[in-house]
Scaffold this active site. Structure first.
Site, PDB file in Angstrom:
ATOM      1  N   THR A  77       0.836  -1.202   0.000  1.00 28.89           N
ATOM      2  CA  THR A  77       0.000   0.000   0.000  1.00 28.89           C
ATOM      3  C   THR A  77       0.870   1.252   0.000  1.00 28.89           C
ATOM      4  O   THR A  77       0.675   2.169  -0.809  1.00 28.89           O
ATOM      5  CB  THR A  77      -0.940  -0.001   1.222  1.00 28.89           C
ATOM      6  OG1 THR A  77      -1.774  -1.156   1.151  1.00 28.89           O
ATOM      7  CG2 THR A  77      -1.793   1.252   1.274  1.00 28.89           C
ATOM      8  N   ALA A 205       6.189  -8.456   1.886  1.00 25.76           N
ATOM      9  CA  ALA A 205       6.616  -9.768   2.377  1.00 25.76           C
ATOM     10  C   ALA A 205       5.454 -10.691   2.710  1.00 25.76           C
ATOM     11  O   ALA A 205       5.559 -11.903   2.543  1.00 25.76           O
ATOM     12  CB  ALA A 205       7.495  -9.589   3.618  1.00 25.76           C
ATOM     13  N   HIS A 206       4.310 -10.132   3.160  1.00 29.00           N
ATOM     14  CA  HIS A 206       3.299 -11.028   3.733  1.00 29.00           C
ATOM     15  C   HIS A 206       2.507 -11.802   2.691  1.00 29.00           C
ATOM     16  O   HIS A 206       1.738 -12.698   3.038  1.00 29.00           O
ATOM     17  CB  HIS A 206       2.376 -10.282   4.701  1.00 29.00           C
ATOM     18  CG  HIS A 206       1.306  -9.447   4.080  1.00 29.00           C
ATOM     19  ND1 HIS A 206       0.027  -9.895   3.917  1.00 29.00           N
ATOM     20  CD2 HIS A 206       1.326  -8.187   3.604  1.00 29.00           C
ATOM     21  CE1 HIS A 206      -0.702  -8.941   3.364  1.00 29.00           C
ATOM     22  NE2 HIS A 206       0.060  -7.893   3.159  1.00 29.00           N
ATOM     23  N   THR A 245      12.953   4.815  11.158  1.00 24.38           N
ATOM     24  CA  THR A 245      13.874   3.738  11.519  1.00 24.38           C
ATOM     25  C   THR A 245      13.439   2.424  10.886  1.00 24.38           C
ATOM     26  O   THR A 245      12.263   2.053  10.973  1.00 24.38           O
ATOM     27  CB  THR A 245      13.913   3.603  13.053  1.00 24.38           C
ATOM     28  OG1 THR A 245      14.338   4.850  13.592  1.00 24.38           O
ATOM     29  CG2 THR A 245      14.858   2.501  13.488  1.00 24.38           C
ATOM     30  N   CYS A 331      -9.748  -6.681   0.388  1.00 22.38           N
ATOM     31  CA  CYS A 331      -9.257  -5.350   0.699  1.00 22.38           C
ATOM     32  C   CYS A 331     -10.393  -4.345   0.702  1.00 22.38           C
ATOM     33  O   CYS A 331     -10.298  -3.299   1.296  1.00 22.38           O
ATOM     34  CB  CYS A 331      -8.216  -4.946  -0.319  1.00 22.38           C
ATOM     35  SG  CYS A 331      -7.224  -6.347  -0.801  1.00 22.38           S
TER      36      CYS A 331
HETATM   37  C1  LIG Z   1      -2.126  -7.288  -0.788  1.00 28.83           C
HETATM   38  C2  LIG Z   1      -1.975  -6.360  -1.915  1.00 28.83           C
HETATM   39  C3  LIG Z   1      -1.709  -4.998  -1.699  1.00 28.83           C
HETATM   40  C4  LIG Z   1      -1.602  -4.389  -0.314  1.00 28.83           C
HETATM   41  O1  LIG Z   1      -0.416  -4.807   0.288  1.00 28.83           O
HETATM   42  P1  LIG Z   1      -0.109  -4.483   1.821  1.00 28.83           P
HETATM   43  O2  LIG Z   1       1.309  -4.914   1.979  1.00 28.83           O
HETATM   44  O3  LIG Z   1      -1.054  -5.294   2.599  1.00 28.83           O
HETATM   45  O4  LIG Z   1      -0.263  -3.032   2.023  1.00 28.83           O
HETATM   46  C5  LIG Z   1      -1.567  -4.193  -2.804  1.00 28.83           C
HETATM   47  N1  LIG Z   1      -1.669  -4.676  -4.046  1.00 28.83           N
HETATM   48  C6  LIG Z   1      -1.936  -5.981  -4.297  1.00 28.83           C
HETATM   49  C7  LIG Z   1      -2.029  -6.472  -5.704  1.00 28.83           C
HETATM   50  C8  LIG Z   1      -2.100  -6.862  -3.234  1.00 28.83           C
HETATM   51  O5  LIG Z   1      -2.371  -8.133  -3.484  1.00 28.83           O
END
Ligand SMILES: *Cc1c(COP(=O)(O)O)cnc(C)c1O
Length: 398
Positions: A77, A205-206, A245, A331
């Site tokens: 994001t 990363a997630h 940081t 989302c």
């Molecule tokens: C999950 C996702 C995001 C948001 O990522 P975050 O790290 O959760 O802020 C943005 N774009 C796409 C295509 C995603 O799948």
């Protein structure tokens, strides 16, 4: 005895942390707790060395020439906002136009909308019924005053993979920088910023078995020279582009997670493609009126988006307590709006409301898929029967 947890098939929303990633992170939560900007003692040096090693791993994972082209952020994001708003603001006055698509993540679309409120103009390109952008449309949309083109690499609802190489070529010719949101693509499919002509790339990363709260923006340093302004002001970290940081344990985990994905990428893609086929075949064998949304081949290996004729996906989810799934737009699921992605494909409303997104991942097994097929088939039959009964009852009342 407690019930087993539901089978997790929502890997586009997030992924579980790989235990090997956790192991890599732990020392940086404990003894190596230094601030990577502390230049006067060994705690800082050790943190800085870990961050720079991670930066190198991430750069090489996406084919970037120079590790300094990686700027750490809090996630995709933030990377998307920095890319769109940062580039737009730096070009204010001479370039006031952006090009993006109707199927982007809200992190891109809403950043673009905020720029429109600030006086920028934005073209939102359509997609075809498979969810693909036509590079010719990109070429036609670019103007003298276009500051940036932003097209996502892989869609999080229908998994469609965009023709980035052709779009990159168009942008190169017209000398407009190309940004891509690659949150769903990095570590899953081959991706090389040099070959594809990408100038900015968002990732986190997630979505790839790493920790939440860390991401990066790749920023090409040469040819074309990018103009970009920071969103956050402060200590001037990340070469002035992102003050604050650095969360060293998350940075280390991010790099470890990406490296593991790359090592296992091709086998894992083949495994997930086979499991997805097993899921689709299983559903088709038992149910009528099932249809896939998105492109049949140009899609993420772990993605299957299916509409079940005659059911409402929200009702279906209620009948599926044993599977952790979503209708796609996690989302934006706070709002009850129909998916903007499926709407952009031009699908009828009933088919959009009937869509479920299956997101397969590293933990998914053939046994789980077979169990999910059984549960979904039963839930679809039950939901269809209830609906038929309801219709009968209503016609009886008349
Ligand atoms: C999950 C996702 C995001 C948001 O990522 P975050 O790290 O959760 O802020 C943005 N774009 C796409 C295509 C995603 O799948």
């Amino acid at each position: 005895m407690s019930k087993p947890p539901p089978i997790y098939l929502d890997h586009h929303a997030t992924t579980p942390l790989d235990p090997r990633v956790l192991d890599a992170m732990l020392p940086y939560f404990r003894e190596d707790f230094g601030n990577a900007s502390s230049a006067s003692h060994v705690y800082g040096w050790r943190a800085e060395a870990a961050v720079e090693a991670a930066r190198e791993q991430l750069a090489s994972a996406i084919g970037a020439a120079d590790p300094r082209e990686i700027v750490f952020t809090s996630g995709t994001t933030e990377s998307d906002n920095l890319a769109l708003i940062g580039v737009a603001r730096a070009n204010r006055g001479h370039r006031d136009h952006l090009v993006t698509t109707r199927i982007e993540h809200p992190a891109v679309i809403d950043a673009a909308r905020s720029l429109e409120r600030d006086g920028f103009r934005v073209t939102y390109l359509p997609v075809d019924s498979d969810g693909l952008v036509d590079p010719a449309d990109v070429a036609a949309a670019i103007e003298e005053r276009t500051a940036l083109v932003s097209v996502m690499a892989a869609n999080s609802e229908i998994g469609s993979l965009q023709p980035l190489e052709e779009i990159g070529r168009v942008c190169r010719e017209r000398e407009v920088p190309l940004h891509t949101d690659a949150a769903q693509a990095v570590g899953k499919i081959p991706l090389d910023v040099e070959r594809l002509g990408i100038d900015l790339l968002s990732m986190c990363a997630h979505k790839l078995y790493g920790p939440k709260g860390i991401g990066a923006l790749y920023l090409r340093s040469r040819r074309p020279r990018l103009r970009i302004e920071p969103l956050l002001h402060g200590g001037g970290h990340e070469r002035g582009l992102r003050s604050g940081t650095l969360p060293v344990p998350l940075v280390v985990g991010f790099a470890r997670a990406v490296s593991l994905c790359l090592e296992e990428r091709d086998q894992e893609a083949a495994r997930l493609t086979a499991l997805r086929q097993r899921l689709w075949d299983g559903l088709c064998a038992e149910l009528d009126g099932v249809v896939q949304n998105g492109h049949s081949e140009l899609r993420l290996p772990g993605n299957l988006n299916v509409s079940f004729e005659g059911v409402d996906a929200d009702h279906l989810l209620l009948a599926l307590p044993g599977v952790a799934l979503s209708t796609g737009s996690a989302c934006t699921s706070a709002s009850a709006e129909p998916s903007h992605v499926l709407t952009a494909l031009g699908l009828p409303g009933a088919r959009i409301r009937a869509a479920l997104r299956f997101g397969l991942g590293r933990s998914t097994s053939a046994g789980e898929i077979d169990s999910v097929v059984g549960q979904v088939v039963a839930a679809v039959r039950e939901t269809r029967e209830k609906r038929a009964l309801g219709q009968l009852r209503r016609s009886g009342d008349r």
